[in-house]
Design a protein around this motif. Structure first.
Motif, PDB file in Angstrom:
ATOM      1  N   TYR A   1       0.762   4.431  -2.665  1.00 41.27           N
ATOM      2  CA  TYR A   1       0.398   5.432  -2.726  1.00 41.27           C
ATOM      3  C   TYR A   1       1.443   6.046  -2.857  1.00 41.27           C
ATOM      4  O   TYR A   1       0.967   7.422  -1.991  1.00 41.27           O
TER       5      TYR A   1
ATOM      6  N   GLU B   1      -8.846   0.939   2.834  1.00 40.34           N
ATOM      7  CA  GLU B   1      -7.473  -0.489   2.510  1.00 40.34           C
ATOM      8  C   GLU B   1      -6.678  -1.191   3.992  1.00 40.34           C
ATOM      9  O   GLU B   1      -7.217  -2.364   3.351  1.00 40.34           O
TER      10      GLU B   1
ATOM     11  N   ILE C   1      -6.299   5.275   2.405  1.00 43.40           N
ATOM     12  CA  ILE C   1      -5.126   4.324   2.662  1.00 43.40           C
ATOM     13  C   ILE C   1      -5.319   3.592   3.820  1.00 43.40           C
ATOM     14  O   ILE C   1      -5.582   2.253   4.156  1.00 43.40           O
ATOM     15  N   GLN C   2      -6.147   4.156   4.297  1.00 42.27           N
ATOM     16  CA  GLN C   2      -7.416   3.627   6.288  1.00 42.27           C
ATOM     17  C   GLN C   2      -7.862   2.388   6.331  1.00 42.27           C
ATOM     18  O   GLN C   2      -8.380   0.893   6.503  1.00 42.27           O
TER      19      GLN C   2
ATOM     20  N   LEU D   1       0.874  -1.125  -0.238  1.00 37.75           N
ATOM     21  CA  LEU D   1      -0.057   0.193  -0.086  1.00 37.75           C
ATOM     22  C   LEU D   1       1.074   1.304  -0.054  1.00 37.75           C
ATOM     23  O   LEU D   1       0.592   2.903  -0.588  1.00 37.75           O
TER      24      LEU D   1
ATOM     25  N   ILE E   1       1.679   6.450   9.216  1.00 39.27           N
ATOM     26  CA  ILE E   1       1.770   6.826   7.995  1.00 39.27           C
ATOM     27  C   ILE E   1       2.283   8.263   8.015  1.00 39.27           C
ATOM     28  O   ILE E   1       1.150   9.361   7.965  1.00 39.27           O
TER      29      ILE E   1
END
Length: 276
Positions: free
Chosen positions: A170, A209, A206-207, A166, A189
């Motif tokens: 990103y 996923e 992101i969170q 991830l 992050i």
């Protein structure tokens, strides 16, 4: 009731008295560092140590990205920081001979598990490194999101590896460290030099996923830091409806007026809390 109240974050009642059973501190303590170039091998060491009849005081891990960041922050060279993932094991007891035997066994197990190095570590150095994890990330990026997921211990490598993917997807720095013995993984992050608009657009993706992955692996949103109000909506979204219904039923049974830390963990109604 004890186990019901532990972790309920004050939503089920007020604790007025606690009895603690104290245990004498052990006379001797030893800290070991095992370094691996493969995270699967690193995490797999913990159940083998416990299976050998050794009960560590704690087992911590740091991924390579975290180690490199801490090294920059402390301005100190750390062992095998170019490729290493760390497992830090602390053992303690009242017999030096027993600790020596346990140390030898742990080193043997680490080597069998493809450790590239294993040694008795200087506790001042190794624990300073582990505890500097958060400060090191804050020194790099004042703004970051600190996640507190928990997965079954055997799923830690898969979780960390997918989180690494991830980070690549990103193009964001994501550092992992945590407690091998209970599956708790801390993920930082980092915002770095992104604009606030870019950050606010990227972070929820992101969170989302990460949380989907966690529940797919049989984990939960939080291992230590709690749900509070910040994660209440997430708990509603990801928790099994039957399980959530049971939690709300317990809350309503013990706190029908919704006066115990209302708005945290679960909401049982939309009423304004009644004054106690």
């Amino acid at each position: 009731l004890m186990h019901l109240f532990i972790g309920s974050e004050g939503t089920l009642g007020i604790i007025t008295k606690i009895y603690l059973k104290l245990v004498a501190l052990p006379k001797y303590q030893m800290d070991l560092l095992a370094v691996f170039d493969n995270l699967d091998d690193a995490i797999a060491l913990t159940p083998k140590v416990m299976g050998a009849g050794i009960t560590p005081v704690c087992v911590e891990f740091m991924d390579n990205a975290s180690i490199k960041q801490v090294e920059i922050f402390l301005d100190e060279k750390l062992p095998k920081s170019d490729i290493g993932n760390y497992i830090i094991i602390q053992i303690a007891g009242d017999s030096e001979d027993v600790l020596d035997e346990q140390c030898e066994k742990i080193v043997e197990l680490a080597e069998e598990n493809n450790a590239i190095d294993s040694l008795v570590a200087d506790p001042a150095v190794i624990w300073k490194s582990r505890k500097a994890y958060l400060e090191a990330d804050r020194a790099r990026s004042l703004v970051f999101s600190m996640e507190d997921i928990v997965v079954p211990m055997t799923e830690i490598p898969d979780a960390v590896q997918q989180i690494s993917r991830l980070a690549e997807k990103y193009n964001v720095a994501m550092h992992c460290a945590g407690h091998c013995g209970d599956g708790n993984v801390h993920i930082d992050i980092l915002k770095d030099d992104r604009t606030q608009e870019e950050w606010e657009e990227m972070l929820p993706k992101i969170q989302g996923e990460i949380y989907a992955l966690v529940y797919q692996l049989g984990g939960r949103l939080s291992g230590e830091h709690g749900i509070g109000y910040k994660r209440e909506a997430l708990l509603e979204k990801y928790t099994d409806p039957v399980e959530l219904s049971m939690m709300k039923a317990v809350k309503k049974a013990l706190d029908p007026k919704n006066i115990m830390n209302p708005g945290k963990v679960v909401s049982i109604n939309d009423e304004v809390p009644v004054e106690a």
